[in-house]
Design a protein around this motif. Structure first.
Motif, mmCIF file in Angstrom:
data_model
loop_
_atom_site.group_PDB
_atom_site.id
_atom_site.type_symbol
_atom_site.label_atom_id
_atom_site.label_comp_id
_atom_site.label_asym_id
_atom_site.label_seq_id
_atom_site.Cartn_x
_atom_site.Cartn_y
_atom_site.Cartn_z
ATOM 1 N N LEU A 85 0.895 -1.324 -0.097
ATOM 2 C CA LEU A 85 0.075 -0.074 -0.197
ATOM 3 C C LEU A 85 0.894 1.424 -0.049
ATOM 4 C CD1 LEU A 85 -2.894 1.356 0.487
ATOM 5 C CD2 LEU A 85 -2.612 1.318 2.677
ATOM 6 N N MET A 86 0.831 1.988 -1.044
ATOM 7 C CA MET A 86 1.638 3.138 -1.090
ATOM 8 C C MET A 86 0.948 4.501 -1.313
ATOM 9 S SD MET A 86 4.870 2.181 -3.865
ATOM 10 C CE MET A 86 3.847 1.419 -5.068
ATOM 11 N N GLU A 87 1.068 5.424 -0.509
ATOM 12 C CA GLU A 87 0.530 6.799 -0.598
ATOM 13 C C GLU A 87 0.951 7.731 -1.655
ATOM 14 O OE1 GLU A 87 -0.883 10.578 2.378
ATOM 15 O OE2 GLU A 87 0.922 9.290 2.779
ATOM 16 N N VAL A 88 0.300 8.145 -2.596
ATOM 17 C CA VAL A 88 0.699 8.991 -3.806
ATOM 18 C C VAL A 88 0.295 10.520 -3.367
ATOM 19 C CG1 VAL A 88 0.466 9.416 -6.168
ATOM 20 C CG2 VAL A 88 -0.029 7.240 -5.442
ATOM 21 N N LYS A 89 1.399 11.385 -3.667
ATOM 22 C CA LYS A 89 1.217 12.651 -3.319
ATOM 23 C C LYS A 89 1.799 13.523 -4.644
ATOM 24 C CE LYS A 89 0.601 13.012 0.963
ATOM 25 N NZ LYS A 89 -0.538 13.765 1.648
ATOM 26 N N ALA A 90 1.378 14.796 -4.470
ATOM 27 C CA ALA A 90 1.827 15.723 -5.928
ATOM 28 C C ALA A 90 3.271 16.058 -5.681
ATOM 29 C CB ALA A 90 0.803 17.108 -5.903
ATOM 30 N N TYR A 91 4.122 15.433 -4.652
ATOM 31 C CA TYR A 91 5.406 15.966 -4.575
ATOM 32 C C TYR A 91 6.305 14.742 -4.354
ATOM 33 C CZ TYR A 91 3.748 16.337 0.021
ATOM 34 O OH TYR A 91 2.949 15.960 1.157
ATOM 35 N N SER A 92 7.717 14.814 -4.632
ATOM 36 C CA SER A 92 8.533 14.073 -4.575
ATOM 37 C C SER A 92 8.856 13.734 -3.040
ATOM 38 C CB SER A 92 10.061 14.329 -5.270
ATOM 39 O OG SER A 92 10.750 13.179 -5.512
ATOM 40 N N PRO A 93 9.342 12.322 -2.628
ATOM 41 C CA PRO A 93 9.469 11.258 -3.561
ATOM 42 C C PRO A 93 8.100 10.345 -3.685
ATOM 43 C CG PRO A 93 10.345 11.033 -1.240
ATOM 44 C CD PRO A 93 9.680 12.194 -1.321
ATOM 45 N N TRP A 94 6.826 10.911 -3.269
ATOM 46 C CA TRP A 94 5.739 10.289 -3.497
ATOM 47 C C TRP A 94 4.733 10.700 -4.571
ATOM 48 C CZ3 TRP A 94 7.522 12.915 0.917
ATOM 49 C CH2 TRP A 94 8.161 12.331 1.939
ATOM 50 N N MET A 95 5.420 11.003 -5.531
ATOM 51 C CA MET A 95 4.790 11.284 -6.969
ATOM 52 C C MET A 95 4.411 10.205 -7.661
ATOM 53 S SD MET A 95 7.186 14.560 -8.144
ATOM 54 C CE MET A 95 6.322 14.556 -9.716
ATOM 55 N N PHE A 96 3.282 10.154 -8.575
ATOM 56 C CA PHE A 96 2.649 9.075 -9.153
ATOM 57 C C PHE A 96 4.042 8.338 -10.017
ATOM 58 C CE2 PHE A 96 0.800 6.879 -12.995
ATOM 59 C CZ PHE A 96 0.057 6.221 -12.481
ATOM 60 N N ASN A 97 4.719 9.118 -10.735
ATOM 61 C CA ASN A 97 5.580 8.089 -11.551
ATOM 62 C C ASN A 97 6.727 7.523 -10.676
ATOM 63 O OD1 ASN A 97 4.321 9.047 -13.863
ATOM 64 N ND2 ASN A 97 5.762 10.705 -14.372
ATOM 65 N N GLU A 98 7.060 8.144 -9.407
ATOM 66 C CA GLU A 98 7.979 7.423 -8.548
ATOM 67 C C GLU A 98 7.225 6.161 -7.976
ATOM 68 O OE1 GLU A 98 10.402 11.197 -6.667
ATOM 69 O OE2 GLU A 98 8.299 11.306 -6.535
ATOM 70 N N ARG A 99 6.055 6.141 -7.696
ATOM 71 C CA ARG A 99 5.353 5.060 -7.212
ATOM 72 C C ARG A 99 5.211 4.020 -8.092
ATOM 73 N NH1 ARG A 99 6.340 5.416 -2.427
ATOM 74 N NH2 ARG A 99 4.696 6.210 -1.016
ATOM 75 N N MET A 100 5.107 4.151 -9.293
ATOM 76 C CA MET A 100 5.130 3.212 -10.512
ATOM 77 C C MET A 100 6.310 2.591 -10.587
ATOM 78 S SD MET A 100 1.970 3.121 -10.817
ATOM 79 C CE MET A 100 1.652 1.599 -12.031
ATOM 80 N N ALA A 101 7.597 3.371 -10.466
ATOM 81 C CA ALA A 101 9.007 2.824 -10.487
ATOM 82 C C ALA A 101 9.069 1.844 -9.275
ATOM 83 C CB ALA A 101 9.725 3.986 -10.629
ATOM 84 N N ILE A 102 8.506 2.263 -8.138
ATOM 85 C CA ILE A 102 8.776 1.349 -7.255
ATOM 86 C C ILE A 102 7.847 -0.090 -7.456
ATOM 87 C CG2 ILE A 102 8.124 0.868 -4.602
ATOM 88 C CD1 ILE A 102 8.736 3.737 -4.132
ATOM 89 N N ARG A 103 6.650 0.197 -7.980
ATOM 90 C CA ARG A 103 5.717 -1.028 -8.286
ATOM 91 C C ARG A 103 6.331 -1.887 -9.264
ATOM 92 N NH1 ARG A 103 4.013 -2.997 -12.571
ATOM 93 N NH2 ARG A 103 1.974 -3.999 -12.725
ATOM 94 N N THR A 152 -6.504 15.784 -3.075
ATOM 95 C CA THR A 152 -5.583 16.298 -4.138
ATOM 96 C C THR A 152 -6.170 16.793 -5.397
ATOM 97 O OG1 THR A 152 -4.880 14.160 -3.334
ATOM 98 C CG2 THR A 152 -3.194 15.148 -4.644
ATOM 99 N N ASP A 153 -5.056 17.009 -6.167
ATOM 100 C CA ASP A 153 -5.480 17.720 -7.499
ATOM 101 C C ASP A 153 -6.246 16.466 -8.227
ATOM 102 O OD1 ASP A 153 -3.126 17.014 -9.702
ATOM 103 O OD2 ASP A 153 -2.418 17.197 -7.606
ATOM 104 N N GLY A 154 -7.443 16.899 -9.024
ATOM 105 C CA GLY A 154 -7.814 15.920 -10.124
ATOM 106 C C GLY A 154 -7.221 15.248 -10.871
ATOM 107 N N GLU A 155 -5.831 15.823 -11.257
ATOM 108 C CA GLU A 155 -5.188 15.357 -12.499
ATOM 109 C C GLU A 155 -4.281 13.867 -11.705
ATOM 110 O OE1 GLU A 155 -0.934 16.335 -14.624
ATOM 111 O OE2 GLU A 155 -2.207 17.960 -14.420
ATOM 112 N N LEU A 156 -3.921 14.064 -10.492
ATOM 113 C CA LEU A 156 -3.126 13.154 -9.930
ATOM 114 C C LEU A 156 -4.321 11.754 -9.542
ATOM 115 C CD1 LEU A 156 -0.644 11.708 -8.334
ATOM 116 C CD2 LEU A 156 -1.525 13.068 -6.181
ATOM 117 N N THR A 157 -5.543 12.055 -8.956
ATOM 118 C CA THR A 157 -6.419 11.267 -8.939
ATOM 119 C C THR A 157 -6.673 10.507 -10.472
ATOM 120 O OG1 THR A 157 -7.521 12.550 -7.382
ATOM 121 C CG2 THR A 157 -8.791 10.780 -7.930
ATOM 122 N N GLU A 158 -6.916 11.084 -11.463
ATOM 123 C CA GLU A 158 -7.245 10.441 -12.521
ATOM 124 C C GLU A 158 -6.028 9.601 -13.154
ATOM 125 O OE1 GLU A 158 -8.947 9.003 -15.860
ATOM 126 O OE2 GLU A 158 -9.802 9.999 -14.234
#
Length: 129
Positions: A54-72, A92-98
Motif C-alpha cells: 500500500l503506497m500513498e501518492v502525493k503531488a510532490y517527490s518522493p511520493w509522486m505517481f511516476n516514482e510510485r510506479m517505478a517502485i511498483r 489532491t488535484d484531480g489530475e493525480l487522482t485521474e
C-alpha cells in the motif's frame, strides 16, 4: 486471511502507525511492515515478500505517481504476486487522482483508496484484493 503480509509506504509516520494499528485490529492474522522511506520500499518487499503493498501518492517527490510506479515495477519483478494498492487523498488535484484511476483501468495496480474512506471500508478493500 492467512497471515497476510502488508507493506505500508505512507508519507507520515504517525499516519502509517495509525493505519498499521487499524489494519491489525480489523484483519485477523495480518503482519504489517512500515517502510522507512520510499527508497527502501522495493528492498523491504524483496525481503518480506508481502501479499499487499500500500503506497500513498502525493503531488510532490518522493511520493509522486511516476516514482510510485517505478517502485511498483521493481516490486513486481521480485514479488510478482504482490498486489499493489495506491492511496490518494481525495483533496489532491484531480489530475493525480485521474492518473491513479487510469493505472487501475490499465491493470497496473490492483486497487486504489481515497483518504476519506472509513476504516472498515479501508480494511475491507485490503482484505479483498
Amino acid at each position: 486471511m492467512n497471515d497476510e503480509k502488508i507493506v505500508l509506504d505512507i508519507q507520515s509516520d504517525i499516519h502509517a502507525h495509525t493505519m498499521e494499528r487499524m489494519l491489525m485490529q480489523k484483519l485477523d492474522d495480518c503482519q504489517v511492515v512500515i517502510s522507512e522511506s520510499p527508497d527502501a520500499t522495493a528492498e523491504w518487499c524483496k525481503t518480506h515478500r508481502p501479499d499487499v503493498l500500500l503506497m500513498e501518492v502525493k503531488a510532490y517527490s518522493p511520493w509522486m505517481f511516476n516514482e510510485r510506479m517505478a517502485i511498483r515495477n521493481k516490486v513486481k519483478r521480485n514479488t510478482e504476486n504482490c498486489r499493489v494498492i495506491l492511496f490518494v487523498d481525495d483533496d489532491t488535484d484531480g489530475e493525480l487522482t485521474e492518473k491513479v484511476r487510469q493505472a487501475k483501468r490499465e491493470g497496473l495496480i490492483d486497487a486504489f483508496l481515497f483518504g476519506s474512506v472509513s476504516e472498515n471500508y479501508f480494511a475491507s478493500v485490503i482484505d479483498s484484493v
